[in-house]
Design an enzyme around this catalytic site. Structure first.
Site, PDB file in Angstrom:
ATOM      1  N   HIS A 199       0.828  -1.224   0.000  1.00  0.00           N
ATOM      2  CA  HIS A 199       0.000   0.000   0.000  1.00  0.00           C
ATOM      3  C   HIS A 199       0.860   1.271   0.000  1.00  0.00           C
ATOM      4  CE1 HIS A 199      -0.146  -0.554   4.678  1.00  0.00           C
ATOM      5  NE2 HIS A 199       0.901   0.158   4.350  1.00  0.00           N
ATOM      6  N   HIS A 228      -1.240   5.699   8.970  1.00  0.00           N
ATOM      7  CA  HIS A 228       0.128   6.225   9.068  1.00  0.00           C
ATOM      8  C   HIS A 228       0.111   7.664   9.578  1.00  0.00           C
ATOM      9  CE1 HIS A 228       0.035   3.103   5.967  1.00  0.00           C
ATOM     10  NE2 HIS A 228       1.313   2.890   6.173  1.00  0.00           N
ATOM     11  N   GLU A 248       4.257  -5.133   9.294  1.00  0.00           N
ATOM     12  CA  GLU A 248       2.928  -5.089   8.665  1.00  0.00           C
ATOM     13  C   GLU A 248       2.445  -6.472   8.224  1.00  0.00           C
ATOM     14  OE1 GLU A 248       3.264  -0.540   6.861  1.00  0.00           O
ATOM     15  OE2 GLU A 248       3.426  -2.240   5.504  1.00  0.00           O
ATOM     16  N   HIS A 262      10.453  -4.143   4.653  1.00  0.00           N
ATOM     17  CA  HIS A 262      10.962  -2.790   4.416  1.00  0.00           C
ATOM     18  C   HIS A 262      11.269  -2.092   5.727  1.00  0.00           C
ATOM     19  CE1 HIS A 262       6.602  -2.073   4.813  1.00  0.00           C
ATOM     20  NE2 HIS A 262       6.729  -0.770   4.733  1.00  0.00           N
TER      21      HIS A 262
END
Lengths: 280, 117
Positions: free
Chosen positions: A12, A59, A240, A193
């Site tokens: 995303h 976020h 995530e 990441h």
């Protein structure tokens, strides 16, 4: 009765949203990523889900550190995005399904998941980018949506095992909804990441590919990691993966892989796409 | 159940936990306002005044002025709220990845590509 017809995983990353608005589908950097998506859209066209439950992390648009729910579920008639700090243009609102939302909320709390319910909720790129990837033509988009936001901002984050169980509880909730609805669950984010610290740019292809396999065939194996394990193995934001585990937990039938794609790098990330079917 | 025991540190990684969330509260609160154009404009018009308005420490204010991401993280900045600050400046996550790792942006991008091989 309602039933979960399948699940999809997708990254995303905000840069995907920018690339979509600039139509970089054939750009050499983006093509290996975007080429994965037509098959996912074909599957959605075949299945025609009525509702998408979208598991993502906020976020820092809707939630600040003053109040940080571990699990929050939308119960609004519609959801809108907003500027996230870099001048994003607002998208048309996404239609919600408050009746199903409240059914899920009631069922989850009865099932001892004491979630936060949200009658107003801004959705950020964690929600909108997957929606744009799956339903690029908003004029033809009939699916309603229910956002499920999970805290990945401030530790302690919920454990992978807990997230898998939440998914199972969402699956039970959907299965007990008395209307005939087809529900698809999007597990967004990931894979490996890390954006912050001297370790920025950390990507672990081997771990990602293992997750792509295990999430289909043996998700319990992934629930044995701790959050700290995930940060070490997949990077700070690779945690995530818990969002994928919620998605996978909702599917209790016979799960088979329809399609997958994996590409490094998109922005700082190993990007994984999976389309999973949940047969009764 | 007891909270988790002290965990083995992960090099180059700050776990943004309760202690960091307390340390960085004012800094992150300021960055949260950069979601809106009004907050961005007020900051850009007078950075010192805006930092003072939110009660940033001298170390946090210095790190903001120097656009020093590692120092912002050390002082309790959370990457998701800092992303608003970084985005406002027209920087992306490769730019700050390069800054944090001491590489050029091209070197950092090459490192990401290499991770796929």
């Amino acid at each position: 009765m309602a039933r979960i017809v399948g699940g999809i995983t997708t990254s995303h990353i905000p840069a995907i949203g920018n690339a979509i608005s600039r139509e970089l589908f054939e750009d050499p950097y983006w093509k290996p990523f975007f080429d994965g998506y037509p098959r996912a859209r074909e599957w959605l066209d075949e299945v025609k889900p009525d509702v998408a439950i979208v598991v993502y992390n906020d976020h820092g648009l809707n939630f600040f550190l003053d109040k940080m729910p571990t699990f929050a579920i939308g119960a609004a008639p519609q959801y809108t995005n907003d500027d996230e700090g870099w001048g994003l243009q607002p998208l048309p609102p996404y239609q919600g399904d408050p009746e199903l939302s409240w059914h899920i909320i009631n069922s989850l709390v009865a099932d001892e998941f004491d979630i936060c319910s949200c009658q107003e909720m801004l959705v950020d790129h964690g929600f909108t980018v997957p929606m744009s990837l799956m339903w690029p033509d908003r004029s033809k988009m009939a699916v309603k949506s229910i956002p499920v936001a999970v805290n990945t901002v401030q530790h302690p984050l919920p454990t992978p095992a807990r997230c898998f169980k939440l998914g199972q509880a969402i699956g039970r909730a959907v299965a007990s909804f008395p209307k005939d609805l087809k529900v698809v669950v999007l597990g967004t984010g990931g894979l490996s990441h890390q954006l912050d610290g001297q370790r920025a740019g950390f990507i672990n292809k081997e771990f990602d590919l293992m997750c792509m396999e295990k999430i289909v065939s043996d998700p319990e194996a992934l629930t044995r990691y701790s959050i700290h394990d995930l940060v070490r193995l997949a990077g700070a934001q690779g945690a995530e993966l818990i969002l994928w585990l919620i998605m996978r937990g909702t599917m209790t039938g016979t799960v088979s892989k329809v399609h997958s794609n994996y590409h490094i790098p998109i922005s700082n990330t190993g990007a994984g796409l999976l389309v999973l079917e949940n047969a009764v | 159940m007891e909270p988790a025991k002290t965990l083995e540190p992960i090099p180059g990684t700050i776990i943004f936990d309760g202690a960091m969330a307390v340390k960085g509260y004012a800094l992150n609160k300021m960055c949260y306002t950069f979601n809106g154009a009004a907050g961005r404009q007020e900051f850009l018009a007078d950075e010192d005044a805006y930092c003072a308005k939110f009660g940033l420490t001298p170390e946090q204010t210095k790190a903001i002025k120097e656009r020093n991401v590692l120092a912002l993280l050390d002082n309790g900045g959370n990457i998701y709220y800092l992303a608003k600050f970084i985005g406002m400046l027209g920087l992306n996550v490769q730019d700050i990845g390069a800054q944090q790792t001491g590489m050029s942006v091209e070197e950092f991008k090459a490192k990401l590509v290499a991770a796929g091989h």
